[in-house]
Design a protein around this motif. Structure first.
Motif, PDB file in Angstrom:
ATOM      1  N   LYS A   1     -58.359  31.277 -16.843  1.00 31.31           N
ATOM      2  CA  LYS A   1     -59.617  31.440 -16.114  1.00 31.31           C
ATOM      3  C   LYS A   1     -59.361  31.891 -14.687  1.00 31.31           C
ATOM      4  CE  LYS A   1     -62.677  28.162 -18.417  1.00 31.31           C
ATOM      5  NZ  LYS A   1     -63.435  26.915 -18.238  1.00 31.31           N
ATOM      6  N   THR A  53     -55.766  26.961 -20.253  1.00 33.34           N
ATOM      7  CA  THR A  53     -57.123  27.484 -20.090  1.00 33.34           C
ATOM      8  C   THR A  53     -57.436  27.722 -18.626  1.00 33.34           C
ATOM      9  OG1 THR A  53     -57.878  26.389 -22.100  1.00 33.34           O
ATOM     10  CG2 THR A  53     -59.576  27.008 -20.506  1.00 33.34           C
ATOM     11  N   VAL A  56     -60.969  37.756 -24.715  1.00 32.80           N
ATOM     12  CA  VAL A  56     -62.238  37.390 -24.104  1.00 32.80           C
ATOM     13  C   VAL A  56     -63.351  37.885 -25.012  1.00 32.80           C
ATOM     14  CG1 VAL A  56     -63.739  37.761 -22.106  1.00 32.80           C
ATOM     15  CG2 VAL A  56     -61.286  37.529 -21.789  1.00 32.80           C
ATOM     16  N   THR A 101     -68.273  35.420 -22.785  1.00 33.03           N
ATOM     17  CA  THR A 101     -67.533  35.068 -21.569  1.00 33.03           C
ATOM     18  C   THR A 101     -67.620  36.209 -20.560  1.00 33.03           C
ATOM     19  OG1 THR A 101     -65.974  33.717 -22.826  1.00 33.03           O
ATOM     20  CG2 THR A 101     -65.259  34.454 -20.659  1.00 33.03           C
TER      21      THR A 101
END
Length: 126
Positions: free
Chosen positions: A12, A8, A44, A48
């Motif tokens: 990101k 993750t 996505v 987000t």
């Protein structure tokens, strides 16, 4: 689990870079950005993307303009600002350096549950 957390964080870390890269091609609608990211296997959702776009805009990296739509209300199309182009240029350099560093660090390692190195695996898959 530590693997999922690391995955993750890695995603990101490159998401803003990918978004800026996509927008640098020319003005683009948010749903088209999502489609481009999905095509690149970076899934996505709007929840987000929109906060990210807002943050990039507030930091002066993006601008937008409204365009009439034939199928509903006007649409907001995003464009890279001159400051965004400069940031993207710097991120390109960072990516090249980071990519080289990771590739170099991984070179010759032994893969888990295998006696082959990553280089040998690439050769046998070719």
């Amino acid at each position: 689990m530590i693997v999922e957390n690391t995955q993750t964080q890695m995603r990101k870390g490159i998401l803003e870079y990918c978004i800026l890269s996509i927008i640098s091609r020319g003005e683009i609608y948010a749903s088209d950005i999502i489609a481009e990211l999905k095509n690149a296997n970076l899934l996505v959702v709007e929840g987000t993307l929109y906060p990210l776009l807002t943050r990039l805009k507030n930091n002066g990296l993006l601008t937008y303009n409204w365009q009439e739509s034939t199928s509903g209300p006007p649409r907001k199309y995003y464009v890279l600002s001159p400051a965004g182009a400069e940031v993207l240029k710097r991120l390109d350099t960072t990516w090249e350096e980071l990519s080289y560093s990771v590739t170099t660090a991984l070179k010759g390692r032994t893969l888990p549950n295998s006696n082959q190195t990553s280089e040998e695996t690439k050769k046998t898959q070719s």
